[in-house]
Scaffold this active site. Sequence first.
Site, short mmCIF file in Angstrom:
data_model
loop_
_atom_site.label_atom_id
_atom_site.label_comp_id
_atom_site.label_asym_id
_atom_site.label_seq_id
_atom_site.Cartn_x
_atom_site.Cartn_y
_atom_site.Cartn_z
CB VAL A 33 43.51 36.65 49.51
CG1 VAL A 33 43.56 37.77 48.51
CG2 VAL A 33 43.58 35.28 48.85
CE1 TYR A 76 38.45 27.06 41.26
CE2 TYR A 76 36.76 25.93 40.00
CZ TYR A 76 37.51 27.06 40.25
OH TYR A 76 37.31 28.20 39.50
CB ALA A 77 33.17 21.94 43.05
CB ALA A 78 33.82 21.98 48.37
CB SER A 79 36.69 26.47 47.54
OG SER A 79 36.93 26.61 46.15
CE LYS A 80 36.60 29.76 42.63
NZ LYS A 80 36.98 31.18 42.72
CG ASN A 115 40.44 37.56 39.93
OD1 ASN A 115 39.84 36.98 39.03
ND2 ASN A 115 41.78 37.52 40.03
CB ILE A 130 38.00 32.31 30.99
CG1 ILE A 130 36.59 32.49 31.58
CG2 ILE A 130 38.57 33.57 30.35
CD1 ILE A 130 35.59 33.14 30.72
CB SER A 151 33.80 28.56 39.48
OG SER A 151 34.06 27.66 38.42
N1 LIG Z 1 39.58 30.78 33.96
C1 LIG Z 1 38.39 30.22 34.11
O1 LIG Z 1 37.88 29.54 33.21
C2 LIG Z 1 37.64 30.39 35.41
C3 LIG Z 1 36.38 29.78 35.51
C4 LIG Z 1 35.66 29.93 36.68
C5 LIG Z 1 36.15 30.70 37.71
N2 LIG Z 1 37.38 31.28 37.60
C6 LIG Z 1 37.86 32.07 38.74
O2 LIG Z 1 38.33 33.33 38.31
C7 LIG Z 1 39.42 33.74 39.14
C8 LIG Z 1 40.64 34.07 38.27
O3 LIG Z 1 41.02 32.93 37.55
P1 LIG Z 1 42.12 32.94 36.38
O4 LIG Z 1 41.68 31.90 35.40
O5 LIG Z 1 42.38 34.31 35.95
O6 LIG Z 1 43.38 32.33 37.17
P2 LIG Z 1 44.94 32.72 37.12
O7 LIG Z 1 45.66 31.57 37.75
O8 LIG Z 1 45.34 33.15 35.75
O9 LIG Z 1 45.03 34.00 38.08
C9 LIG Z 1 44.87 33.86 39.47
C10 LIG Z 1 45.67 34.98 40.14
O10 LIG Z 1 45.49 34.84 41.56
C11 LIG Z 1 46.76 34.99 42.18
N3 LIG Z 1 46.78 34.29 43.48
C12 LIG Z 1 46.84 32.95 43.69
N4 LIG Z 1 46.88 32.69 45.01
C13 LIG Z 1 46.82 33.90 45.64
C14 LIG Z 1 46.83 34.30 47.00
N5 LIG Z 1 46.92 33.39 48.00
N6 LIG Z 1 46.76 35.62 47.29
C15 LIG Z 1 46.69 36.54 46.29
N7 LIG Z 1 46.70 36.22 44.99
C16 LIG Z 1 46.76 34.91 44.66
C17 LIG Z 1 47.76 34.42 41.19
O11 LIG Z 1 49.10 34.87 41.42
C18 LIG Z 1 47.19 34.91 39.86
O12 LIG Z 1 47.67 36.18 39.51
C19 LIG Z 1 39.66 32.60 40.12
O13 LIG Z 1 39.00 32.86 41.34
C20 LIG Z 1 39.05 31.42 39.42
O14 LIG Z 1 38.64 30.40 40.31
C21 LIG Z 1 38.14 31.14 36.47
#
Ligand SMILES: NC(=O)c1ccc[n+]([C@@H]2O[C@H](COP(=O)([O-])OP(=O)(O)OC[C@H]3O[C@@H](n4cnc5c(N)ncnc54)[C@H](O)[C@@H]3O)[C@@H](O)[C@H]2O)c1
Length: 261
Positions: free
Chosen positions: A65, A156-160, A91, A189, A143
């Site tokens: 991305v 991370y927080a600044a990006s979100k 995502n 999660i 997030s």
């Molecule tokens: N898990 C949580 O508790 C939580 C909480 C708040 C926000 N989030 C957000 O939810 C989203 C998913 O998180 P997750 O926990 O499933 O993480 P995860 O690491 O399990 O999955 C992230 C996915 O993104 C892909 N990815 C990473 N860099 C990429 C890139 N440059 N281009 C394309 N794909 C890329 C990875 O290969 C992976 O499949 C994220 O944006 C995360 O910040 C998650």
Amino acid sequence: MQIDLRNKVAIVTGAGRGIGNEIARTLAGEGAIVVITDIRQELLDEAGAEWKRNGWNGLQLLCDVRESSDNKAVVEAVEKAFGRIDILINNAGVASGARVEELAEETWDLNMDVNLKGTFLMCQAVIPVMKRQRSGRILNAASFAAIVPSIGGAAYAASKYGVEAFTRVLAGELGAHEITVNCYAPGMIPTGMNRFADRTEAEKGRLLDTLTLRRWGSPRDVANLICFLASDLASYITGTMIDCSGGKFATQMPWLAHREP
Ligand SMILES: NC(=O)c1ccc[n+]([C@@H]2O[C@H](COP(=O)([O-])OP(=O)(O)OC[C@H]3O[C@@H](n4cnc5c(N)ncnc54)[C@H](O)[C@@H]3O)[C@@H](O)[C@H]2O)c1
């Protein structure tokens, strides 16, 4: 009332694993044509096998991305295959950090580039298609860190927080075209990103104590929210961030209620 996503065309970025994968599977289960993109080919191969097994329609496309050309290629391929794009779920994300004094510039850049710039670039690629259709749903992963950030999580927080601001601006720009733009804030999660489930019992207890519901969220909890927000039922919701955190810090000391007899 029924969520009906039949024949809607959805793109989910970073959907090879974790929450994105569950979002993709849930949308497909509701009848959507789902295009999974990820930076890791092996995850796409696994997803492709599941799509085949279940007879779900869609594509699996390699895409970083952070690369504008990758995002444009995805949009072109989806338009060519299905003629439209109804839903975009930004995502894909990374979470890394350190206290600011020790935070490496590369770590800052990685979080900004994937989480914030990646969201911007993917939206930019999809907007002309949704404008032509005069419809669309864009959902961006923010997030809980964009509500209350954690120590060591500055990048991370600044990006979100950036994702939230970006979402509101884009919603304003696209409202006249009947395109809605929202973001969502998962709390805790357990996934490969954070390894909550692998921590010591004491650490897990401290984390769970911050949650009103005092249990981890599941990827399905987020996917259910996404199905609603991506559907026609949510046509009057735009420019906002929805908290999906089990009531993290909804009150100052949520653990008190769980300790009462
Ligand atoms: N898990 C949580 O508790 C939580 C909480 C708040 C926000 N989030 C957000 O939810 C989203 C998913 O998180 P997750 O926990 O499933 O993480 P995860 O690491 O399990 O999955 C992230 C996915 O993104 C892909 N990815 C990473 N860099 C990429 C890139 N440059 N281009 C394309 N794909 C890329 C990875 O290969 C992976 O499949 C994220 O944006 C995360 O910040 C998650």
